[in-house]
Design a protein around this motif. Structure first.
Motif, mmCIF file in Angstrom:
data_model
loop_
_atom_site.group_PDB
_atom_site.id
_atom_site.type_symbol
_atom_site.label_atom_id
_atom_site.label_comp_id
_atom_site.label_asym_id
_atom_site.label_seq_id
_atom_site.Cartn_x
_atom_site.Cartn_y
_atom_site.Cartn_z
ATOM 1 N N ALA A 18 -39.370 8.452 -130.313
ATOM 2 C CA ALA A 18 -38.728 7.894 -130.784
ATOM 3 C C ALA A 18 -39.750 6.851 -131.677
ATOM 4 N N PRO A 19 -40.761 6.195 -130.912
ATOM 5 C CA PRO A 19 -42.000 5.900 -131.128
ATOM 6 C C PRO A 19 -42.250 6.407 -133.389
ATOM 7 N N LEU A 20 -42.712 7.387 -132.681
ATOM 8 C CA LEU A 20 -42.648 7.900 -134.193
ATOM 9 C C LEU A 20 -41.669 8.248 -135.393
ATOM 10 N N GLU A 21 -40.190 8.120 -134.608
ATOM 11 C CA GLU A 21 -39.398 7.830 -135.889
ATOM 12 C C GLU A 21 -39.600 6.196 -136.171
ATOM 13 N N LEU A 22 -39.308 5.067 -135.529
ATOM 14 C CA LEU A 22 -39.186 3.792 -135.482
ATOM 15 C C LEU A 22 -40.771 3.580 -137.113
ATOM 16 N N LEU A 23 -41.511 4.020 -136.571
ATOM 17 C CA LEU A 23 -43.341 4.315 -137.135
ATOM 18 C C LEU A 23 -42.873 4.345 -138.861
ATOM 19 N N VAL A 24 -42.475 5.861 -138.206
ATOM 20 C CA VAL A 24 -41.673 6.545 -140.029
ATOM 21 C C VAL A 24 -41.595 6.033 -140.762
ATOM 22 N N GLY A 25 -40.165 4.917 -140.255
ATOM 23 C CA GLY A 25 -39.426 4.507 -140.718
ATOM 24 C C GLY A 25 -39.737 3.223 -141.937
ATOM 25 N N GLU A 26 -40.518 2.456 -140.885
ATOM 26 C CA GLU A 26 -40.650 1.081 -141.314
ATOM 27 C C GLU A 26 -42.686 1.896 -142.306
ATOM 28 N N CYS A 27 -43.020 2.914 -142.180
ATOM 29 C CA CYS A 27 -44.134 3.491 -142.860
ATOM 30 C C CYS A 27 -43.424 3.624 -144.439
ATOM 31 N N MET A 28 -41.799 4.234 -144.513
ATOM 32 C CA MET A 28 -41.085 4.954 -145.117
ATOM 33 C C MET A 28 -41.161 3.534 -146.542
ATOM 34 N N PHE A 61 -51.527 7.338 -133.870
ATOM 35 C CA PHE A 61 -50.496 7.048 -132.774
ATOM 36 C C PHE A 61 -50.318 9.415 -132.297
ATOM 37 N N LEU A 62 -49.719 9.347 -133.521
ATOM 38 C CA LEU A 62 -50.049 10.892 -134.240
ATOM 39 C C LEU A 62 -50.697 11.917 -133.687
ATOM 40 N N HIS A 63 -52.060 11.886 -133.882
ATOM 41 C CA HIS A 63 -53.385 12.128 -133.761
ATOM 42 C C HIS A 63 -52.694 12.359 -131.870
ATOM 43 N N ARG A 64 -53.757 11.323 -131.342
ATOM 44 C CA ARG A 64 -53.786 10.882 -129.776
ATOM 45 C C ARG A 64 -52.791 11.475 -129.359
ATOM 46 N N THR A 65 -51.513 11.546 -129.983
ATOM 47 C CA THR A 65 -49.915 12.520 -128.531
ATOM 48 C C THR A 65 -50.361 14.545 -128.895
ATOM 49 N N LEU A 66 -50.778 14.326 -130.209
ATOM 50 C CA LEU A 66 -50.776 16.328 -129.816
ATOM 51 C C LEU A 66 -52.238 15.933 -129.442
ATOM 52 N N GLU A 67 -53.466 15.525 -128.828
ATOM 53 C CA GLU A 67 -54.738 15.488 -128.042
ATOM 54 C C GLU A 67 -54.542 15.588 -127.258
ATOM 55 N N MET A 68 -53.227 15.089 -126.400
ATOM 56 C CA MET A 68 -52.775 14.601 -125.479
ATOM 57 C C MET A 68 -53.867 13.760 -124.708
ATOM 58 N N ARG A 69 -54.158 12.366 -125.051
ATOM 59 C CA ARG A 69 -54.638 11.798 -125.172
ATOM 60 C C ARG A 69 -53.740 10.313 -125.270
ATOM 61 N N CYS A 70 -54.060 9.681 -124.133
ATOM 62 C CA CYS A 70 -53.158 8.123 -124.195
ATOM 63 C C CYS A 70 -53.386 6.566 -125.656
ATOM 64 N N PHE A 71 -51.774 6.512 -125.697
ATOM 65 C CA PHE A 71 -52.223 5.502 -126.800
ATOM 66 C C PHE A 71 -51.517 4.375 -126.530
ATOM 67 N N PRO A 72 -52.661 2.859 -127.074
ATOM 68 C CA PRO A 72 -53.720 3.510 -128.064
ATOM 69 C C PRO A 72 -55.442 3.339 -126.959
ATOM 70 N N VAL A 73 -55.324 3.692 -126.554
ATOM 71 C CA VAL A 73 -56.781 3.594 -125.567
ATOM 72 C C VAL A 73 -56.398 4.480 -124.326
ATOM 73 N N ASP A 74 -58.115 5.511 -124.115
ATOM 74 C CA ASP A 74 -58.223 6.377 -122.962
ATOM 75 C C ASP A 74 -58.151 5.779 -121.461
ATOM 76 N N LEU A 75 -57.304 6.279 -120.316
ATOM 77 C CA LEU A 75 -56.652 5.988 -119.180
ATOM 78 C C LEU A 75 -57.581 5.233 -118.630
ATOM 79 N N LYS A 76 -59.336 5.837 -118.518
ATOM 80 C CA LYS A 76 -60.161 5.114 -118.010
ATOM 81 C C LYS A 76 -60.180 3.799 -118.397
#
Length: 127
Positions: A18-28, A61-76
């Protein structure tokens, strides 16, 4: 900041499509406005888009998610941010790459370089 908060809420619920679809729509919408401007650059259509914070947030967001890292910052850094699960990443890829969905085509229109840099993390990330 509001987009980051909205994406964080979806991620906390385990929904990464859902966030990907929302962000892509707004970026278009941003892309449509930016194509009216002309800027000298190696990628004339892409340069103004990559200067847009929302477009940069989309690919971050896409980069962090595909890297299995939290968005927008790391858990630590902040407790309570969920890590993307393998199932969440699979759903994100399915949403992006399925033939019926125009998401991949839209991502390419927004920034081919951003798309391929993000997908490269699937092959270069240690996680």
């Amino acid at each position: 900041r509001l987009w980051t908060g909205l994406v964080h809420i979806y991620c906390a619920l385990g929904d990464y499509t859902a966030p990907l679809e929302l962000l892509v729509g707004e970026c278009m919408q941003v892309a449509k406005r930016c194509h009216n401007r002309s800027t000298p650059s190696p990628w004339p259509e892409e340069r103004p888009l990559l200067d847009c914070l929302l477009v940069r947030k989309l690919f971050f967001f896409l980069h962090r998610t595909l890297e299995m890292r939290c968005f927008p910052v790391d858990l630590k850094d902040i407790a309570g941010l969920p890590h993307p699960s393998p199932k969440g990443i699979m759903n994100l890829l399915k949403c992006t790459l399925q033939p019926e969905s125009p998401i991949f085509e839209k991502l390419l229109r927004i920034s081919p370089v951003g798309v391929f840099n993000s997908f490269a993390t699937l092959f270069t990330s240690p996680s």
